[in-house]
Design a protein around this motif. Structure first.
Motif, PDB file in Angstrom:
ATOM      1  N   LYS A 223       0.831  -1.208   0.000  1.00 24.73           N
ATOM      2  CA  LYS A 223       0.000   0.000   0.000  1.00 24.73           C
ATOM      3  C   LYS A 223       0.864   1.256   0.000  1.00 24.73           C
ATOM      4  CE  LYS A 223      -3.802  -2.245   2.474  1.00 24.73           C
ATOM      5  NZ  LYS A 223      -4.561  -2.310   3.755  1.00 24.73           N
ATOM      6  N   ALA A 224       1.970   1.232   0.738  1.00 29.38           N
ATOM      7  CA  ALA A 224       2.813   2.417   0.847  1.00 29.38           C
ATOM      8  C   ALA A 224       3.473   2.777  -0.475  1.00 29.38           C
ATOM      9  CB  ALA A 224       3.874   2.196   1.919  1.00 29.38           C
ATOM     10  N   PHE A 225       3.754   1.782  -1.326  1.00 28.92           N
ATOM     11  CA  PHE A 225       4.474   2.030  -2.573  1.00 28.92           C
ATOM     12  C   PHE A 225       3.597   1.868  -3.813  1.00 28.92           C
ATOM     13  CE2 PHE A 225       7.781   1.562   0.480  1.00 28.92           C
ATOM     14  CZ  PHE A 225       8.827   2.347   0.005  1.00 28.92           C
ATOM     15  N   ALA A 226       2.300   1.699  -3.608  1.00 27.00           N
ATOM     16  CA  ALA A 226       1.403   1.438  -4.736  1.00 27.00           C
ATOM     17  C   ALA A 226       1.348   2.585  -5.735  1.00 27.00           C
ATOM     18  CB  ALA A 226       0.000   1.130  -4.219  1.00 27.00           C
ATOM     19  N   ASP A 227       1.622   3.806  -5.287  1.00 23.30           N
ATOM     20  CA  ASP A 227       1.524   4.967  -6.174  1.00 23.30           C
ATOM     21  C   ASP A 227       2.834   5.298  -6.876  1.00 23.30           C
ATOM     22  OD1 ASP A 227      -1.157   5.330  -5.563  1.00 23.30           O
ATOM     23  OD2 ASP A 227      -0.723   6.653  -3.866  1.00 23.30           O
ATOM     24  N   SER A 228       3.800   4.401  -6.856  1.00 20.61           N
ATOM     25  CA  SER A 228       5.081   4.678  -7.511  1.00 20.61           C
ATOM     26  C   SER A 228       4.954   4.532  -9.027  1.00 20.61           C
ATOM     27  CB  SER A 228       6.175   3.739  -6.998  1.00 20.61           C
ATOM     28  OG  SER A 228       7.369   3.945  -7.728  1.00 20.61           O
ATOM     29  N   GLU A 229       4.765   5.665  -9.700  1.00 18.92           N
ATOM     30  CA  GLU A 229       4.682   5.638 -11.159  1.00 18.92           C
ATOM     31  C   GLU A 229       6.028   5.262 -11.777  1.00 18.92           C
ATOM     32  OE1 GLU A 229       2.021   5.848 -12.952  1.00 18.92           O
ATOM     33  OE2 GLU A 229       0.746   6.132 -11.194  1.00 18.92           O
ATOM     34  N   ALA A 230       7.114   5.608 -11.103  1.00 17.27           N
ATOM     35  CA  ALA A 230       8.435   5.248 -11.629  1.00 17.27           C
ATOM     36  C   ALA A 230       8.611   3.736 -11.685  1.00 17.27           C
ATOM     37  CB  ALA A 230       9.523   5.878 -10.772  1.00 17.27           C
TER      38      ALA A 230
ATOM     39  N   LEU B 204      12.436  11.858  -6.303  1.00 13.77           N
ATOM     40  CA  LEU B 204      12.063  11.768  -4.894  1.00 13.77           C
ATOM     41  C   LEU B 204      10.685  11.147  -4.801  1.00 13.77           C
ATOM     42  CD1 LEU B 204      13.124  15.160  -3.240  1.00 13.77           C
ATOM     43  CD2 LEU B 204      14.057  12.890  -2.763  1.00 13.77           C
ATOM     44  N   PHE B 205      10.518  10.219  -3.855  1.00 10.77           N
ATOM     45  CA  PHE B 205       9.235   9.545  -3.674  1.00 10.77           C
ATOM     46  C   PHE B 205       8.916   9.489  -2.183  1.00 10.77           C
ATOM     47  CE2 PHE B 205       6.702   5.705  -2.866  1.00 10.77           C
ATOM     48  CZ  PHE B 205       5.615   5.946  -3.690  1.00 10.77           C
TER      49      PHE B 205
END
Length: 217
Positions: free
Chosen positions: A23-30, A190-191
């Motif tokens: 859930k914490a990294f689900a929005d990583s478009e990279a 940066l993420f």
């Protein structure tokens, strides 16, 4: 020693995090762009190794959905169980990449997303060399990490105590070159993970190919 005492620290950390990590990294478009880069270079039915496969999403899920033969390995039994349930089209194994036998030239691609940070520098360099050898000549390796010049730094990650080691970006590039890989593309950003204890962290994604000729000794 008990089995609990023998477990790598990373196993304890990711056992505790479980699905919260996904859930914490689900929005990583990279991360997704990195997978798209890899998918554009794989032939149908490619054999792919996912090192530190976590919950299986997004890496193994996206690759398996595209029809590739994915093997994920992770030190955390909780993560392996989650991945097996969430991505039945892939195979998952509880193992430590540092002592997992790898046959030379046996994979078309290898993914290493943020799975080296709790190894020391010698171990990281040796793992990357072994993974490069496990690729077929011309095969691809994608590697993501936090590019900081730190060694054995104690801290907290999503509320869990961790000991982190990494390389500055130029040294990381030198490491992969020394392993017989050429960097074809890279992305730095940066993420901020979606977690109340998270802070912005630098990420680097290296998209590499195994050279057809072996590196000089």
């Amino acid at each position: 020693m008990t089995d609990e005492e023998h477990r790598p620290q990373a196993a304890a950390v990711f056992d505790a995090l479980g699905a919260a990590y996904e859930k914490a990294f689900a929005d990583s478009e990279a991360h997704r762009r990195s997978l798209e880069w890899l998918l554009g270079r794989l032939t149908p039915g490619s054999r792919v190794l996912d090192v530190g496969s976590g919950t299986g999403r997004p890496t193994a899920a996206i690759l398996a959905e595209a029809g590739h033969d994915v093997l994920g390995i992770d030190v955390s039994p909780v993560m392996v169980d989650l991945a097996a349930r969430q991505v039945p089209a892939a195979s998952f194994r509880r193992a430590d990449i540092r002592d997992t036998p790898l046959e030379d030239g046996s994979f078309d691609a290898v993914c290493v997303y943020f799975s080296l940070l709790q190894m020391d520098r010698h171990e990281q360099a040796e793992v990357v060399r072994r993974l490069a050898r496990a690729l077929k000549p011309g095969g691809h390796l994608v590697l993501a990490t936090v590019p900081l010049d730190v060694e054995g730094v104690e801290g907290l990650f999503m509320g869990q105590p961790v000991r982190v080691t990494s390389f500055a970006a130029p040294d990381l590039t030198g490491l992969v070159h020394g392993a017989g890989l050429e960097v074809l593309d890279r992305e730095e950003l940066l993420f901020t993970p979606a977690h109340p204890d998270a802070v912005p962290e630098p990420h680097v994604f290296l998209h590499c190919r195994r050279r057809f000729a072996a590196p000089d000794a």
